[in-house]
Design an enzyme around this catalytic site. Structure first.
Site, PDB file in Angstrom:
ATOM      1  N   CYS A  42       0.843  -1.194   0.000  1.00 45.01           N
ATOM      2  CA  CYS A  42       0.000   0.000   0.000  1.00 45.01           C
ATOM      3  C   CYS A  42       0.883   1.251   0.000  1.00 45.01           C
ATOM      4  O   CYS A  42       1.991   1.248   0.530  1.00 45.01           O
ATOM      5  CB  CYS A  42      -0.899  -0.003   1.233  1.00 45.01           C
ATOM      6  SG  CYS A  42      -2.056   1.389   1.269  1.00 45.01           S
ATOM      7  N   ASP A  44       0.425   3.756   1.708  1.00 45.07           N
ATOM      8  CA  ASP A  44       0.400   4.328   3.066  1.00 45.07           C
ATOM      9  C   ASP A  44       1.815   4.614   3.566  1.00 45.07           C
ATOM     10  O   ASP A  44       2.686   3.733   3.522  1.00 45.07           O
ATOM     11  CB  ASP A  44      -0.315   3.338   4.003  1.00 45.07           C
ATOM     12  CG  ASP A  44      -0.627   3.955   5.351  1.00 45.07           C
ATOM     13  OD1 ASP A  44       0.306   4.441   6.024  1.00 45.07           O
ATOM     14  OD2 ASP A  44      -1.812   3.949   5.734  1.00 45.07           O
ATOM     15  N   ARG A  46       3.049   4.749   6.327  1.00 47.52           N
ATOM     16  CA  ARG A  46       3.496   4.005   7.513  1.00 47.52           C
ATOM     17  C   ARG A  46       3.954   2.590   7.197  1.00 47.52           C
ATOM     18  O   ARG A  46       4.283   1.826   8.105  1.00 47.52           O
ATOM     19  CB  ARG A  46       2.359   3.958   8.541  1.00 47.52           C
ATOM     20  CG  ARG A  46       1.920   5.326   9.021  1.00 47.52           C
ATOM     21  CD  ARG A  46       0.582   5.264   9.729  1.00 47.52           C
ATOM     22  NE  ARG A  46      -0.487   4.843   8.817  1.00 47.52           N
ATOM     23  CZ  ARG A  46      -1.757   4.663   9.192  1.00 47.52           C
ATOM     24  NH1 ARG A  46      -2.105   4.865  10.440  1.00 47.52           N
ATOM     25  NH2 ARG A  46      -2.667   4.294   8.310  1.00 47.52           N
ATOM     26  N   HIS A  98      -2.215  -3.977   4.956  1.00 40.48           N
ATOM     27  CA  HIS A  98      -2.009  -3.619   6.364  1.00 40.48           C
ATOM     28  C   HIS A  98      -3.361  -3.378   7.016  1.00 40.48           C
ATOM     29  O   HIS A  98      -4.283  -2.851   6.387  1.00 40.48           O
ATOM     30  CB  HIS A  98      -1.100  -2.390   6.502  1.00 40.48           C
ATOM     31  CG  HIS A  98      -1.677  -1.136   5.938  1.00 40.48           C
ATOM     32  ND1 HIS A  98      -2.256  -0.162   6.707  1.00 40.48           N
ATOM     33  CD2 HIS A  98      -1.797  -0.707   4.651  1.00 40.48           C
ATOM     34  CE1 HIS A  98      -2.685   0.820   5.936  1.00 40.48           C
ATOM     35  NE2 HIS A  98      -2.427   0.515   4.679  1.00 40.48           N
ATOM     36  N   CYS A 101      -6.270  -0.233   6.873  1.00 38.44           N
ATOM     37  CA  CYS A 101      -5.964   0.443   5.600  1.00 38.44           C
ATOM     38  C   CYS A 101      -7.065   1.457   5.247  1.00 38.44           C
ATOM     39  O   CYS A 101      -8.247   1.106   5.189  1.00 38.44           O
ATOM     40  CB  CYS A 101      -5.830  -0.590   4.488  1.00 38.44           C
ATOM     41  SG  CYS A 101      -5.455   0.138   2.871  1.00 38.44           S
TER      42      CYS A 101
HETATM   43 ZN   LIG Z   1      -3.419   1.200   3.018  1.00 36.94          ZN
END
Ligand SMILES: [Zn+2]
Length: 208
Positions: A42, A44, A46, A98, A101
């Site tokens: 992803c 993302d 993090r 994750h 999400c």
């Molecule tokens: Zn995500």
């Protein structure tokens, strides 16, 4: 105009630190890359592939998009997979979602987010394919987390059905596709145990 001078400063510090530890690091790495792993994760911020795998530059080939999807018509992702398999000869493809999400959460709510709604439509398909499992759960967070797992499993199947993997396995290339989920709360990866090293695991129809 805002500047990003601090990023150049960070970069210089990082490059100097690595060069102190291994003076030949960048020279060696610039000559070739031979990663054993393709990571599809992803976007993302993090969930940074190299950092959480504790791997240096050069060790993992990376593709990231919102909610780590492998769409059959996404030439960007398909090209990354083809190059990783046919040219770099990676041994493992890792799809990593994750928990929590935001993309998965957005696919589950009724709001409109603009253009990205089209991208998230594929997640809604995963929901529809697994409606019985999903509808047994009422807690909103648990629903998101289950769909995070189901989405990864779906993407492992999608990769296994790409022409690149079908042809690689047909010619005997040893390559395994894995489905993982990362936990933002403790930094630990969970293996969903859906690994595939043969198309028969996710067979949908005969090709060639
Ligand atoms: Zn995500």
């Amino acid at each position: 105009m805002k500047t990003i001078q601090h990023l150049f400063d960070n970069n210089k510090q990082w490059a100097e630190k690595i060069s102190q530890e291994d003076p030949n690091f960048f020279q060696n790495l610039s000559e070739q890359q031979s990663p054993k792993y393709l990571w599809i994760g992803c976007s993302d911020s993090r969930v940074p592939a190299n950092a959480l795998l504790n791997m240096d530059p050069g060790e993992v080939f990376v593709h990231r998009n919102i909610a780590n999807q492998v769409i059959h018509t996404d030439l960007n992702c398909l090209s990354v997979i083809q190059y990783a398999v046919d040219v770099l000869k990676v041994e493992h493809i890792i799809v990593c979602g994750h928990y929590g999400c935001g993309g998965i959460g957005a696919a589950l709510d009724d709001k409109s987010y603009g253009l990205i709604d089209n991208w998230l439509r594929h997640i809604e398909d995963v929901y529809r394919f697994n409606k019985d499992k999903m509808d047994k759960i009422t807690d909103p967070k648990e629903r998101i987390n289950l769909l995070c797992e189901l989405n990864v499993i779906e993407q492992v199947a999608n990769i296994s059905n790409t022409m690149t993997l079908v042809n690689a396995w047909k010619r005997g290339q040893d390559i395994t596709v894995h489905g993982l989920v990362y936990n933002l709360q403790d930094g630990i990866l969970k293996d969903l145990e859906v690994s595939s090293n043969d198309r028969k695991h996710y067979f949908t129809k005969s090709i060639g």
